[in-house]
Write a protein that holds these residues in place. Structure first.
Motif, PDB file in Angstrom:
ATOM      1  N   THR A 246       0.824  -1.213   0.000  1.00 30.47           N
ATOM      2  CA  THR A 246       0.000   0.000   0.000  1.00 30.47           C
ATOM      3  C   THR A 246       0.853   1.256   0.000  1.00 30.47           C
ATOM      4  N   ALA A 247       2.051   1.175   0.575  1.00 31.91           N
ATOM      5  CA  ALA A 247       2.914   2.354   0.644  1.00 31.91           C
ATOM      6  C   ALA A 247       3.386   2.815  -0.730  1.00 31.91           C
ATOM      7  N   VAL A 248       3.467   1.908  -1.712  1.00 34.20           N
ATOM      8  CA  VAL A 248       4.020   2.279  -3.019  1.00 34.20           C
ATOM      9  C   VAL A 248       3.057   2.040  -4.177  1.00 34.20           C
ATOM     10  N   LEU A 249       1.982   1.270  -3.952  1.00 46.57           N
ATOM     11  CA  LEU A 249       0.986   1.018  -4.998  1.00 46.57           C
ATOM     12  C   LEU A 249      -0.329   1.689  -4.616  1.00 46.57           C
ATOM     13  N   THR A 250      -1.209   1.852  -5.571  1.00 41.89           N
ATOM     14  CA  THR A 250      -2.520   2.406  -5.276  1.00 41.89           C
ATOM     15  C   THR A 250      -3.438   1.303  -4.744  1.00 41.89           C
ATOM     16  N   PRO A 251      -4.511   1.673  -4.017  1.00 40.25           N
ATOM     17  CA  PRO A 251      -5.408   0.644  -3.471  1.00 40.25           C
ATOM     18  C   PRO A 251      -5.981  -0.286  -4.525  1.00 40.25           C
ATOM     19  N   GLY A 252      -6.342   0.250  -5.692  1.00 34.80           N
ATOM     20  CA  GLY A 252      -6.887  -0.602  -6.747  1.00 34.80           C
ATOM     21  C   GLY A 252      -5.890  -1.637  -7.221  1.00 34.80           C
ATOM     22  N   ALA A 253      -4.622  -1.230  -7.373  1.00 38.63           N
ATOM     23  CA  ALA A 253      -3.584  -2.157  -7.811  1.00 38.63           C
ATOM     24  C   ALA A 253      -3.316  -3.217  -6.748  1.00 38.63           C
ATOM     25  N   VAL A 254      -3.345  -2.816  -5.473  1.00 39.84           N
ATOM     26  CA  VAL A 254      -3.121  -3.778  -4.386  1.00 39.84           C
ATOM     27  C   VAL A 254      -4.228  -4.827  -4.372  1.00 39.84           C
ATOM     28  N   MET A 255      -5.472  -4.360  -4.414  1.00 41.22           N
ATOM     29  CA  MET A 255      -6.591  -5.291  -4.309  1.00 41.22           C
ATOM     30  C   MET A 255      -6.792  -6.118  -5.576  1.00 41.22           C
ATOM     31  N   ALA A 256      -6.181  -5.709  -6.690  1.00 49.63           N
ATOM     32  CA  ALA A 256      -6.301  -6.496  -7.923  1.00 49.63           C
ATOM     33  C   ALA A 256      -5.744  -7.905  -7.730  1.00 49.63           C
ATOM     34  N   TYR A 257      -4.812  -8.072  -6.805  1.00 48.74           N
ATOM     35  CA  TYR A 257      -4.233  -9.398  -6.591  1.00 48.74           C
ATOM     36  C   TYR A 257      -5.218 -10.364  -5.944  1.00 48.74           C
ATOM     37  N   SER A 258      -6.348  -9.844  -5.427  1.00 53.12           N
ATOM     38  CA  SER A 258      -7.360 -10.763  -4.893  1.00 53.12           C
ATOM     39  C   SER A 258      -7.964 -11.626  -5.994  1.00 53.12           C
ATOM     40  N   TYR A 259      -7.828 -11.200  -7.262  1.00 55.32           N
ATOM     41  CA  TYR A 259      -8.314 -12.027  -8.367  1.00 55.32           C
ATOM     42  C   TYR A 259      -7.512 -13.311  -8.495  1.00 55.32           C
ATOM     43  N   LEU A 260      -6.293 -13.334  -7.958  1.00 53.73           N
ATOM     44  CA  LEU A 260      -5.470 -14.541  -8.034  1.00 53.73           C
ATOM     45  C   LEU A 260      -5.881 -15.593  -7.000  1.00 53.73           C
ATOM     46  N   VAL A 261      -6.601 -15.169  -5.962  1.00 54.36           N
ATOM     47  CA  VAL A 261      -6.959 -16.101  -4.889  1.00 54.36           C
ATOM     48  C   VAL A 261      -7.787 -17.275  -5.407  1.00 54.36           C
ATOM     49  N   PRO A 262      -8.874 -17.041  -6.191  1.00 54.87           N
ATOM     50  CA  PRO A 262      -9.602 -18.207  -6.726  1.00 54.87           C
ATOM     51  C   PRO A 262      -8.769 -19.038  -7.683  1.00 54.87           C
ATOM     52  N   PHE A 263      -7.770 -18.425  -8.332  1.00 57.44           N
ATOM     53  CA  PHE A 263      -6.885 -19.190  -9.213  1.00 57.44           C
ATOM     54  C   PHE A 263      -6.036 -20.156  -8.384  1.00 57.44           C
ATOM     55  N   VAL A 264      -5.523 -19.673  -7.239  1.00 57.32           N
ATOM     56  CA  VAL A 264      -4.749 -20.540  -6.344  1.00 57.32           C
ATOM     57  C   VAL A 264      -5.651 -21.650  -5.805  1.00 57.32           C
ATOM     58  N   SER A 265      -6.874 -21.288  -5.423  1.00 58.11           N
ATOM     59  CA  SER A 265      -7.814 -22.298  -4.920  1.00 58.11           C
ATOM     60  C   SER A 265      -8.113 -23.341  -5.991  1.00 58.11           C
ATOM     61  N   MET A 266      -8.191 -22.915  -7.243  1.00 56.95           N
ATOM     62  CA  MET A 266      -8.438 -23.844  -8.350  1.00 56.95           C
ATOM     63  C   MET A 266      -7.282 -24.837  -8.467  1.00 56.95           C
ATOM     64  N   LEU A 267      -6.038 -24.355  -8.377  1.00 52.66           N
ATOM     65  CA  LEU A 267      -4.886 -25.249  -8.468  1.00 52.66           C
ATOM     66  C   LEU A 267      -4.888 -26.272  -7.330  1.00 52.66           C
ATOM     67  N   LEU A 268      -5.240 -25.813  -6.126  1.00 52.81           N
ATOM     68  CA  LEU A 268      -5.323 -26.741  -4.996  1.00 52.81           C
ATOM     69  C   LEU A 268      -6.423 -27.771  -5.206  1.00 52.81           C
ATOM     70  N   LEU A 269      -7.534 -27.339  -5.798  1.00 51.44           N
ATOM     71  CA  LEU A 269      -8.629 -28.259  -6.099  1.00 51.44           C
ATOM     72  C   LEU A 269      -8.176 -29.336  -7.076  1.00 51.44           C
ATOM     73  N   PHE A 270      -7.395 -28.935  -8.080  1.00 49.61           N
ATOM     74  CA  PHE A 270      -6.914 -29.896  -9.064  1.00 49.61           C
ATOM     75  C   PHE A 270      -5.957 -30.912  -8.436  1.00 49.61           C
ATOM     76  N   ILE A 271      -5.162 -30.457  -7.469  1.00 43.92           N
ATOM     77  CA  ILE A 271      -4.246 -31.376  -6.786  1.00 43.92           C
ATOM     78  C   ILE A 271      -5.037 -32.411  -5.986  1.00 43.92           C
ATOM     79  N   ASP A 272      -6.111 -31.925  -5.328  1.00 43.68           N
ATOM     80  CA  ASP A 272      -6.914 -32.814  -4.487  1.00 43.68           C
ATOM     81  C   ASP A 272      -7.890 -33.647  -5.300  1.00 43.68           C
TER      82      ASP A 272
END
Length: 320
Positions: A246-272
């Motif tokens: 947050t100190a160097v990026l804007t709030p929108g750019a920081v929160m954009a990484y929340s879009y990766l969370v379901p992608f990580v969950s998808m990879l874990l689902l595929f492993i299981d």
């Protein structure tokens, strides 16, 4: 210039790690025993996280916030309590698909709230990236539901969770706003500690009001170990990484990484459950990855342009 460039790069790398930790936290939560009070567990988790961060915060001379800073930390803690409180309340009144779909709005909400408080500049490219990521996250939610978007609705549970999403989006905006006014410490560990402490206290008060503390007696040793892991890594580490970014990026750019969370969950689902792999996961995955790649490219272009401008300015000064 080099330090600023390295700081932005570290922020992006840290948020990639943030998405991994958050994505891993969901299966860890699923391993805990049923019947435990979720709000009180979250309060304990925040307390563990604050204790983990405290050694980093205590070494700083400005470890005690001023009065405006303390008030802002309390408001930030209210945002955390609002999100987790509405999430647990809405979980019994709506579907997981509805909540996942509404959570897609958080980065866009952070951008709009940041514009309103003056910590985001008008950036059509960033807005386009956020919309692309939102489409990708919706695609992953659609794939997870088996194409059952028809069950989506908007009742009191969805309305409450949307208020929680607003609170979640406001958290990095308030951090950036407070940093700009000098109310919050420039040290990410201190900001992490105080926001976790105030948030944990408020969530604990909600838990004591809505839940039965006696239910904690059913916690096993494995539950305690999982809670310690979640506190240190999925709360302490993730909030520190978010505050550092947050100190160097804007709030929108920081929160954009929340879009990766379901992608990580998808990879874990595929492993299981590898049998669930199918082409229907591909469109959402590609859109999410494209959005993050465009976000990284956008900041790289901005850094190169700023470096070129400084170089030209220095050359002009020497010529003069």
């Amino acid at each position: 210039m080099i330090n600023a460039t390295q700081g932005v790069t570290r922020a992006h790398l840290g948020m990639l790690l943030w998405a991994l930790f958050v994505g891993l936290s969901f299966p860890a939560v699923g391993l805990m025993s049923e019947g435990l009070p979720p709000l009180l567990l979250t309060a304990i988790r925040f307390a563990i996280a604050a204790l983990a961060v405290w050694p980093l915060a205590w070494r700083n001379p400005d470890r005690w916030p001023n009065l405006p800073g303390l008030a802002l930390y309390a408001f930030m803690g209210l945002c955390l309590a609002g999100f987790f409180g509405t999430m647990f309340w809405a979980a019994h009144r709506t579907t997981a698909l509805s909540m996942a779909t509404l959570y897609v709005s958080v980065p866009l909400l952070a951008y709009c709230l940041g514009r309103g408080l003056g910590v985001e500049r008008r950036a059509w490219r960033l807005l386009g990236i956020l919309l692309l990521g939102a489409l990708g996250a919706l695609g992953l939610a659609w794939a997870e539901s088996g194409g059952q978007f028809g069950e989506l609705g908007f009742g009191i549970g969805e309305a409450a969770f949307f208020v929680g999403c607003l609170a979640s989006a406001l958290y990095p905006v308030l951090s950036k706003w407070g940093l700009g006014r000098g109310w919050l410490s420039p040290r990410s560990a201190l900001r992490t500690f105080w926001s976790l402490l105030t948030g944990g206290v408020l969530i604990g008060l909600l838990g004591l009001t809505w839940e039965s503390p006696g239910a904690l007696v059913g916690m096993t040793w494995s539950d305690a170990l999982l809670l310690a892991y979640l506190g240190v890594f999925s709360s302490g580490m993730t909030f520190w990484l978010q505050q550092r970014a947050t100190a160097v990026l804007t709030p929108g750019a920081v929160m954009a990484y929340s879009y990766l969370v379901p992608f990580v969950s998808m990879l874990l689902l595929f492993i299981d459950q590898p049998q669930r792999i199918g082409w229907h996961w591909l469109p959402g995955s590609l859109l999410v990855l494209a959005a993050i790649a465009l976000l990284l490219r956008r900041d790289a272009i901005k850094r190169h342009a700023a470096a070129a401008a400084r170089s030209n300015s220095a050359t002009s000064a020497e010529s003069g």
